[in-house]
Design an enzyme around this catalytic site. Structure first.
Site, PDB file in Angstrom:
ATOM      1  CG  HIS A  44      -8.569   0.538  -4.874  1.00  0.00           C
ATOM      2  ND1 HIS A  44      -9.591   1.304  -4.352  1.00  0.00           N
ATOM      3  CD2 HIS A  44      -7.419   1.053  -4.347  1.00  0.00           C
ATOM      4  CE1 HIS A  44      -9.091   2.217  -3.538  1.00  0.00           C
ATOM      5  NE2 HIS A  44      -7.771   2.099  -3.531  1.00  0.00           N
ATOM      6  CG  ASP A  61      -2.107   0.857   1.129  1.00  0.00           C
ATOM      7  OD1 ASP A  61      -2.097   1.780   0.295  1.00  0.00           O
ATOM      8  OD2 ASP A  61      -3.076   0.638   1.878  1.00  0.00           O
TER       9      ASP A  61
HETATM   10  C1  HEM Z   1      -9.564   0.279   3.120  1.00  0.00           C
HETATM   11  C2  HEM Z   1      -9.588   0.996   2.019  1.00  0.00           C
HETATM   12  C3  HEM Z   1      -8.474   1.010   1.006  1.00  0.00           C
HETATM   13  C4  HEM Z   1      -7.536   0.065   0.728  1.00  0.00           C
HETATM   14  C5  HEM Z   1      -7.351  -1.292   1.395  1.00  0.00           C
HETATM   15  C6  HEM Z   1      -6.716   0.595  -0.335  1.00  0.00           C
HETATM   16  C7  HEM Z   1      -5.650  -0.071  -0.901  1.00  0.00           C
HETATM   17  C8  HEM Z   1      -4.922   0.399  -1.976  1.00  0.00           C
HETATM   18  C9  HEM Z   1      -3.854  -0.322  -2.629  1.00  0.00           C
HETATM   19  C10 HEM Z   1      -3.359  -1.702  -2.206  1.00  0.00           C
HETATM   20  C11 HEM Z   1      -3.407   0.426  -3.644  1.00  0.00           C
HETATM   21  C12 HEM Z   1      -2.315   0.053  -4.666  1.00  0.00           C
HETATM   22  C13 HEM Z   1      -0.952   0.461  -4.269  1.00  0.00           C
HETATM   23  C14 HEM Z   1      -0.748   1.924  -4.172  1.00  0.00           C
HETATM   24  O1  HEM Z   1      -0.610   2.635  -5.181  1.00  0.00           O
HETATM   25  O2  HEM Z   1      -0.760   2.403  -3.036  1.00  0.00           O
HETATM   26  C15 HEM Z   1      -4.173   1.648  -3.639  1.00  0.00           C
HETATM   27  C16 HEM Z   1      -4.003   2.683  -4.515  1.00  0.00           C
HETATM   28  C17 HEM Z   1      -4.662   3.877  -4.431  1.00  0.00           C
HETATM   29  N1  HEM Z   1      -5.686   4.189  -3.581  1.00  0.00           N
HETATM   30 FE1  HEM Z   1      -6.463   2.993  -2.179  1.00  0.00          FE
HETATM   31  N2  HEM Z   1      -7.182   1.827  -0.687  1.00  0.00           N
HETATM   32  C18 HEM Z   1      -8.250   2.121   0.117  1.00  0.00           C
HETATM   33  C19 HEM Z   1      -9.022   3.268   0.088  1.00  0.00           C
HETATM   34  C20 HEM Z   1      -8.775   4.347  -0.723  1.00  0.00           C
HETATM   35  C21 HEM Z   1      -9.528   5.572  -0.695  1.00  0.00           C
HETATM   36  C22 HEM Z   1     -10.699   5.877   0.220  1.00  0.00           C
HETATM   37  C23 HEM Z   1      -8.961   6.384  -1.621  1.00  0.00           C
HETATM   38  C24 HEM Z   1      -9.358   7.804  -2.015  1.00  0.00           C
HETATM   39  C25 HEM Z   1     -10.565   8.265  -1.995  1.00  0.00           C
HETATM   40  C26 HEM Z   1      -7.867   5.666  -2.235  1.00  0.00           C
HETATM   41  C27 HEM Z   1      -7.043   6.175  -3.195  1.00  0.00           C
HETATM   42  C28 HEM Z   1      -6.040   5.474  -3.815  1.00  0.00           C
HETATM   43  C29 HEM Z   1      -5.209   6.045  -4.855  1.00  0.00           C
HETATM   44  C30 HEM Z   1      -5.268   7.466  -5.394  1.00  0.00           C
HETATM   45  C31 HEM Z   1      -4.349   5.029  -5.260  1.00  0.00           C
HETATM   46  C32 HEM Z   1      -3.317   5.107  -6.387  1.00  0.00           C
HETATM   47  C33 HEM Z   1      -4.016   4.828  -7.689  1.00  0.00           C
HETATM   48  C34 HEM Z   1      -3.073   4.849  -8.871  1.00  0.00           C
HETATM   49  O3  HEM Z   1      -2.472   3.814  -9.156  1.00  0.00           O
HETATM   50  O4  HEM Z   1      -2.959   5.899  -9.502  1.00  0.00           O
HETATM   51  N3  HEM Z   1      -7.793   4.431  -1.658  1.00  0.00           N
HETATM   52  N4  HEM Z   1      -5.085   1.599  -2.613  1.00  0.00           N
END
Ligand code: HEM
Length: 407
Positions: A317, A222
């Site tokens: 996601h 993450d």
């Molecule tokens: C429990 C809830 C969530 C989990 C488990 C989660 C998990 C992850 C994971 C594993 C990634 C891929 C690795 C990374 O780029 O960090 C990711 C990417 C991302 N997440 Fe989340 N996330 C959650 C909630 C959210 C929320 C609420 C937002 C914004 C409203 C968000 C925004 C993003 C963004 C902007 C990326 C990068 C996307 C890209 O590749 O451009 N996430 N998240």
């Protein structure tokens, strides 16, 4: 460990105190005399101990605890002002806070600290201060339009107990004892003026070793895709000339408490888990990247399989969260939480999704809206708390936090 191992950072006395506390004075004496380690099979004290004396600067144009590397432990502490809010009360509050934080971050502890040995191990402590709309209105300053609850999203199941407050302290350090002590001292100092609303505690670490990324409790790597807040994307993080003058060099914090259902996640096979995010579980690489690629490999959002379906699922996601315009980006600084489950349940776990940015309405809301409309992760995640705070600019030498707010 030798005496020279104990010289990291300025607070050498604090490290020594901590090393003695952790290993016992006799053991420390034994090591320095060249005697074998009392438990020869044991890898020795936590390597983090070596950095126990590390301090981060409090004084400066911007607050610490935002663009600097996230420490292992965090407590988000939310308070309300006890009575009417006016400039006199807010000045008193911010004067006390500035003094206490300045001392705690330097490893000294407030003047009234009854446990100065605990303050002597700063462990990269940062305390970052945010305020809510009632404080801004109370001092008669103009509020930015974004300093309000986020609009409701269809996925929200928000509980009032985790909502916005007058004051937010983000307390982070590489020692849970340091976090607990700092929290206690700060609350004691503020007690006459405030009431405590909630505390949310979290942790994060480069789970497989130093320099490696964080994994959340779903096991996913993450925090990979982030704006370059030390370079080209600085303006995404810090408030600029288009915002009220008192916020210049300040920021905004969106703190969402998102429950992760580990029980239903347990029922999902590995391929489906990887499909839900669009990244591999082992390396965090995009599912479109060649074998051996790491998390930093760029995703190919257009790649299709032989049937013409996107390899990165339309509901993944990664795809849904990916910025569709350059301003739809922010700094994610999340912490996992793992609290005691309610009776009859096996877990109460999730993310304290902390994100910093210059303007939540412009940067965050469009992304959260897209995720609410469609995101495979929604099957297992539920936002239960949501709050927005204005993060004050830093306190330069001789200033208190919020100096410009009170000018
Ligand atoms: C429990 C809830 C969530 C989990 C488990 C989660 C998990 C992850 C994971 C594993 C990634 C891929 C690795 C990374 O780029 O960090 C990711 C990417 C991302 N997440 Fe989340 N996330 C959650 C909630 C959210 C929320 C609420 C937002 C914004 C409203 C968000 C925004 C993003 C963004 C902007 C990326 C990068 C996307 C890209 O590749 O451009 N996430 N998240």
């Amino acid at each position: 460990m030798t005496a020279s191992d104990l010289t990291v950072g300025p607070a050498r006395r604090g490290v020594l105190a901590s090393a003695v506390g952790a290993a016992g004075a006799a053991a420390l004496a034994g090591w320095t005399a060249g005697a074998p380690h009392p438990a020869a099979n044991d890898p020795g004290p936590d390597p983090r101990l070596a950095a126990a004396g590390a301090t981060r600067p409090f004084r400066g144009a911007r607050q610490a605890g935002i663009a600097d590397s996230p420490q292992t432990y965090a407590a988000f502490v939310a308070l309300d002002l006890a009575g009417a809010v006016d400039a006199t009360v807010v000045r008193r509050l911010l004067t006390v806070l500035t003094e206490d934080i300045d001392r705690l971050m330097a490893g000294r502890g407030p003047l009234t600290d009854q446990e100065p040995e605990l303050a002597g191990v700063p462990a990269a402590l940062t305390v970052t201060v945010g305020i809510g709309p009632r404080v801004v209105a109370g001092v008669g300053a103009p509020a930015p339009a974004w300093l309000a609850p986020l609009p409701p999203f269809t996925v929200d199941r928000l509980e009032e107990r985790w909502s916005g407050t007058d004051l937010l302290l983000q307390v982070c350090a590489n020692s849970p004892t340091t976090v607990a002590h700092a929290q206690r001292r700060l609350l004691t100092g503020l007690a006459p003026l405030t009431t405590l609303r909630w505390v949310q505690r979290g942790f994060r670490e480069p789970h497989e070793g130093p320099g490696l990324p964080m994994r959340n409790l779903f096991g996913q790597v993450d925090g990979t895709v982030q704006p370059d807040v030390h370079g080209l994307d600085e303006a995404l993080l810090w408030c600029g000339g288009d915002q009220p003058a008192w916020l210049r060099e300040g920021s905004a914090l969106v703190l969402r408490r998102i429950r992760m259902n580990l029980d239903t996640w347990d029922q999902v096979d590995r391929l489906s888990r990887e499909n839900a995010i669009g990244r591999r579980l082992d390396t965090g690489a995009p599912v479109t990247a060649p074998p051996g690629a790491d998390a930093l490999a760029p995703p190919d959002l257009d790649a299709q399989d032989s049937l013409g379906f996107h390899i990165i699922d339309d509901g993944a996601h990664l795809r849904r969260a990916h910025a569709q315009a350059p301003h739809e980006r922010f700094l994610r600084r999340p912490y996992s939480y793992d609290d005691p489950p309610a009776p009859g349940e096996l877990s109460d776990s999730g993310l304290l999704f902390a994100a910093f940015m210059a303007d939540p309405v412009r940067q965050f809301v469009p992304v959260q809206q897209r995720l609410a409309e469609k995101d495979l992760l929604n099957i297992w995640t539920t936002p239960v708390g949501s709050a927005v705070f204005a993060i004050l600019p830093g306190a330069r030498e001789g200033e208190i936090l919020g100096e410009a707010l009170l000018a």
